[in-house]
Design an enzyme around this catalytic site. Structure first.
Site, PDB file in Angstrom:
ATOM      1  N   ARG A  75      22.038  49.676  82.447  1.00 51.34           N
ATOM      2  CA  ARG A  75      21.539  48.524  83.207  1.00 51.34           C
ATOM      3  C   ARG A  75      20.632  49.029  84.322  1.00 51.34           C
ATOM      4  O   ARG A  75      21.030  49.903  85.103  1.00 51.34           O
ATOM      5  CB  ARG A  75      22.747  47.802  83.790  1.00 51.34           C
ATOM      6  CG  ARG A  75      22.453  46.536  84.510  1.00 51.34           C
ATOM      7  CD  ARG A  75      23.727  45.972  85.138  1.00 51.34           C
ATOM      8  NE  ARG A  75      24.627  45.338  84.191  1.00 51.34           N
ATOM      9  CZ  ARG A  75      25.913  45.052  84.461  1.00 51.34           C
ATOM     10  NH1 ARG A  75      26.426  45.366  85.643  1.00 51.34           N
ATOM     11  NH2 ARG A  75      26.679  44.473  83.572  1.00 51.34           N
ATOM     12  N   ARG A 144      25.611  46.088  94.008  1.00 53.99           N
ATOM     13  CA  ARG A 144      24.878  46.013  92.733  1.00 53.99           C
ATOM     14  C   ARG A 144      23.437  45.536  92.946  1.00 53.99           C
ATOM     15  O   ARG A 144      23.004  45.334  94.064  1.00 53.99           O
ATOM     16  CB  ARG A 144      25.588  45.022  91.799  1.00 53.99           C
ATOM     17  CG  ARG A 144      27.073  45.275  91.594  1.00 53.99           C
ATOM     18  CD  ARG A 144      27.265  46.383  90.613  1.00 53.99           C
ATOM     19  NE  ARG A 144      28.661  46.553  90.233  1.00 53.99           N
ATOM     20  CZ  ARG A 144      29.218  46.033  89.139  1.00 53.99           C
ATOM     21  NH1 ARG A 144      28.541  45.246  88.334  1.00 53.99           N
ATOM     22  NH2 ARG A 144      30.480  46.291  88.851  1.00 53.99           N
ATOM     23  N   LYS A 208      33.477  45.918  92.905  1.00 55.83           N
ATOM     24  CA  LYS A 208      32.040  45.623  92.862  1.00 55.83           C
ATOM     25  C   LYS A 208      31.631  44.739  94.036  1.00 55.83           C
ATOM     26  O   LYS A 208      32.459  43.997  94.582  1.00 55.83           O
ATOM     27  CB  LYS A 208      31.681  44.942  91.551  1.00 55.83           C
ATOM     28  CG  LYS A 208      32.481  43.679  91.278  1.00 55.83           C
ATOM     29  CD  LYS A 208      32.007  42.926  90.039  1.00 55.83           C
ATOM     30  CE  LYS A 208      32.202  43.674  88.756  1.00 55.83           C
ATOM     31  NZ  LYS A 208      32.029  42.826  87.559  1.00 55.83           N
ATOM     32  N   LYS A 210      28.281  42.146  95.466  1.00 56.90           N
ATOM     33  CA  LYS A 210      27.036  41.498  95.029  1.00 56.90           C
ATOM     34  C   LYS A 210      26.356  40.738  96.165  1.00 56.90           C
ATOM     35  O   LYS A 210      27.029  40.055  96.940  1.00 56.90           O
ATOM     36  CB  LYS A 210      27.335  40.542  93.881  1.00 56.90           C
ATOM     37  CG  LYS A 210      27.890  41.276  92.659  1.00 56.90           C
ATOM     38  CD  LYS A 210      28.161  40.336  91.509  1.00 56.90           C
ATOM     39  CE  LYS A 210      28.545  41.136  90.269  1.00 56.90           C
ATOM     40  NZ  LYS A 210      28.862  40.264  89.129  1.00 56.90           N
ATOM     41  N   CYS A 431      26.967  34.578  78.327  1.00 53.21           N
ATOM     42  CA  CYS A 431      27.071  36.019  78.588  1.00 53.21           C
ATOM     43  C   CYS A 431      26.961  36.784  77.264  1.00 53.21           C
ATOM     44  O   CYS A 431      26.954  36.190  76.192  1.00 53.21           O
ATOM     45  CB  CYS A 431      28.411  36.319  79.237  1.00 53.21           C
ATOM     46  SG  CYS A 431      29.783  36.148  78.080  1.00 53.21           S
ATOM     47  N   CYS A 437      30.814  43.653  74.433  1.00 51.37           N
ATOM     48  CA  CYS A 437      31.656  43.585  75.631  1.00 51.37           C
ATOM     49  C   CYS A 437      33.129  43.829  75.278  1.00 51.37           C
ATOM     50  O   CYS A 437      33.716  43.078  74.491  1.00 51.37           O
ATOM     51  CB  CYS A 437      31.510  42.227  76.310  1.00 51.37           C
ATOM     52  SG  CYS A 437      32.574  42.150  77.767  1.00 51.37           S
ATOM     53  N   CYS A 476      35.014  35.236  78.199  1.00 51.84           N
ATOM     54  CA  CYS A 476      36.292  35.466  78.892  1.00 51.84           C
ATOM     55  C   CYS A 476      36.164  34.934  80.318  1.00 51.84           C
ATOM     56  O   CYS A 476      35.071  34.535  80.735  1.00 51.84           O
ATOM     57  CB  CYS A 476      36.645  36.967  78.867  1.00 51.84           C
ATOM     58  SG  CYS A 476      35.886  37.928  80.181  1.00 51.84           S
ATOM     59  N   CYS A 480      30.657  35.964  83.727  1.00 50.01           N
ATOM     60  CA  CYS A 480      29.348  36.634  83.817  1.00 50.01           C
ATOM     61  C   CYS A 480      28.142  35.706  83.714  1.00 50.01           C
ATOM     62  O   CYS A 480      27.068  36.027  84.207  1.00 50.01           O
ATOM     63  CB  CYS A 480      29.262  37.734  82.766  1.00 50.01           C
ATOM     64  SG  CYS A 480      30.506  39.020  83.019  1.00 50.01           S
TER      65      CYS A 480
END
Ligand code: SRM
Ligand code: SF4
Length: 555
Positions: A75, A144, A208, A210, A431, A437, A476, A480
């Site tokens: 990514r 990120r 993470k 953001k 997503c 994934c 899920c 995302c």
């Protein structure tokens, strides 16, 4: 500070990693397996990569006693989502040479390549580096890719605000040289003092992190779903500063009631560049020091904030920055969409926003997006910008060059594809989910297009085709494609089954809530048929589906 319960395993991996190096070099050289060691799998995330395997082939390979088909996803770090044409061309070539060939535009304005086998990672990163691109810190417990409202045509000061995304991204990069040593063969730094990292220290963040910047009136980047949301305050075409929102995040776990989606809380306003950077930086240090390092399901800033309270958080922040926040300024965010088609900005430059279904850039029988983008890049007459809705803006085109770009867009059916897509399709996102994934319970981007075709039939039955209803699907509950901030959210529970969420607004200012659980396709369509019928009959003039269902279901 951080609680003293047993630390999660990842904490030790980070701390013992020698500046995120671990044994990645050794893992790469191990030819016996296509995989890398478990600890290294945690560490390469900080370098912008994930180990995955082809889930479609798992059962077949297991039966043949073969190792899983391990590959890697990479990514890129693209603050604000911008590529020069030569960089797009490089990405196109790297995708063809080393990955599946599909370029995936993500919900955070960057691109991912999937399917790189272990030996292809280094060559790919070398080629990205030659194009002045990197993947540092696009994954892992760290800040990120920083988002920024995508369309330059929407504000005369877009460039000024956009520059913040880049500066914040740079400010929050880790200090370790590991990326350059491992992937680009640089000499190992002898004096470790050069790597002292006052922000991330040796355990980085608990989870993470953001950040996104919105330029009102558009909330195309879903500012409130980020740990930090900056809302540009613009008066008389001048940037006055930013309102700061904290504690947004969407990831949840089925059955774990301690997890929940949360929209950010606006805590105040700051008026200078220096103060903005200081504030953002110190929010990270608070999360570093107080975030939960024992339970990764409860470790995002949203949980830290709810545990200690907003008043405590503001006080702690002001103590660390040394200045108070001003009272938040008024702002209006009243849309969240991409401006498809041609638009001109205040300097006379042209922009064409292309509909890229679920961000997948490929050629198919209807539209040759990949070829079109490559040929456009080769003209060197346009840049590429990515939106938080997974689309591409062919951008910054001079009047004299518009015709060349228009011809290419036409030649490869990009214009017809963009114009012919229905309102519901153009506002939808899914997503990645299967086949790459590892966390997917149900399909995402491979299934939503078919479901939309069936929903289109229902909408036309009730003459609702023009309604710009925002549908989002994820495989899920990690969220995302931001399904909890959609008017209709589908969240995978098992293969072919989804929880259905309703009642979010279409500007990203209100979360939806669960309506029905574990629905299969037939039941989804039956439910929507009923709801669209009621909506058509009972909605007020101009009332969106999300607002209507919110009211209807809460009465
Ligand atoms: Fe995500 C994990 C894909 C945006 C919340 N996400 C993953 C992983 C890496 C699976 C994994 O951990 O192994 C997925 C890789 C799939 C693949 O094969 O490519 C993945 N996330 C994506 C992308 C590609 C979806 C897309 O189709 O565009 C998006 C990449 C964004 C980027 O460029 O950085 C993506 N992920 C998001 C968003 C939306 C956003 O940030 O605006 C969210 C919800 C917002 C949030 O963070 O709260 C999101 N992803 C998660 C979570 C849940 C985090 C949590 O707080 O619980 C996970 C799982 C985790 O971290 O443990 C996750
Ligand atoms: Fe994978 Fe779940 Fe994210 Fe979809 S929402 S990409 S299934 S982690």
């Amino acid at each position: 500070m951080s609680n003293d319960k047993k630390l999660s395993e990842v904490e030790a991996i980070k701390q013992n990693s020698d500046g995120l190096r671990g044994t990645i070099q050794e893992s790469l050289q191990n030819e016996i397996t296509g995989s890398i060691s478990e600890d290294d799998q945690a560490l390469i995330k900080f370098h912008g990569m994930y180990q995955q395997d082809d889930r479609d082939l798992r059962a077949e390979r297991a039966e043949k006693k073969l190792e899983r088909l391990y590959t890697f996803m990479i990514r890129l770090r693209l603050p604000g989502g911008f590529l020069k044409p030569e960089q797009w061309e490089a990405a196109h070539n790297i995708a063809g040479e080393h990955s599946t060939g599909v370029i995936k535009i993500t919900t955070r304005q960057t691109i991912q390549l999937h399917g790189l086998v272990k030996s292809k990672i280094k060559p790919a990163i070398h080629q990205f580096d030659e194009a002045q691109l990197d993947s540092i810190a696009t994954c892992g417990d760290i800040n990120r890719n920083v988002l920024c409202s995508a369309h330059p045509g929407q504000s005369a000061i877009h460039a000024q605000v956009f520059a913040y995304a880049d500066k914040i991204s740079t400010l929050l990069l880790p200090k370790t040289n590991a990326y350059y040593e491992i992937w680009l063969d640089e000499e190992k730094i002898a004096d470790k003092k050069d790597e002292d990292d006052p922000l991330y220290q040796d355990r980085y963040l608990p989870r993470k992190f953001k950040i996104a910047i919105a330029i009102p009136p558009n909330n195309d980047i879903d500012v409130f779903t980020n740990d930090i949301g900056l809302i540009a305050i613009i008066e008389n075409d001048k940037l006055k500063g930013f309102n700061i929102a904290v504690g947004g995040g969407l990831g949840t776990t089925h059955g774990n009631t301690a997890t929940y989606p949360r929209l950010g809380t606006v805590i105040g306003f700051i008026d200078s560049e220096e103060k903005t950077f200081k504030t953002v930086y110190e929010i990270l240090t608070i999360q570093r020091d107080y975030g939960n390092r024992s339970d990764r399901k409860n470790a995002r800033l949203k949980y830290t904030l709810d545990k200690y309270g907003i008043d405590w958080f503001k006080e702690e922040l002001e103590k660390r920055t040394g200045f108070p926040l001003d009272v938040a300024r008024p702002y209006v965010l009243n849309e969240r969409k991409d401006y498809y088609g041609w638009q001109k900005n205040h300097e006379g430059l042209w922009y064409y926003t292309v509909f890229v279904e679920n961000g997948r850039v490929l050629d198919n029988e209807i539209v040759a997006l990949k070829t079109a983008f490559l040929e456009i890049a080769r003209t060197r007459k346009a840049n590429f910008r990515f939106t938080g809705n997974q689309n591409v803006i062919i951008s910054d085109i001079k009047e004299a060059n518009k015709i060349v770009i228009q011809e290419l867009l036409d030649k490869y059916h990009v214009i017809a594809h963009t114009e012919n897509a229905s309102a519901i399709r153009k506002n939808a996102m899914a997503c990645v989910a299967f086949n790459t994934c590892p966390l997917a319970l149900a399909e995402g981007q491979r299934y939503l297009p078919q479901l939309i075709s069936k929903i289109e039939v229902l909408l036309s039955k009730y003459a609702l085709e023009q309604e710009e209803i925002v549908i989002r699907m994820t495989g899920c509950p990690n969220g995302c494609a931001r399904p909890f901030a959609a008017e209709i959210g589908f969240v995978g529970t098992a293969y072919g089954r989804y929880n259905m969420y309703l009642g979010g607004d279409n500007q990203g200012l209100r979360l939806n809530s669960i309506y029905k659980e574990n629905l299969d396709e037939a039941t989804i369509l039956k439910e929507l048929d009923t709801l669209f019928n009621i909506y058509r009959q009972q909605k007020n003039e101009g009332e969106s589906f999300g607002d209507f269902t919110h009211k209807y279901l809460n009465n």
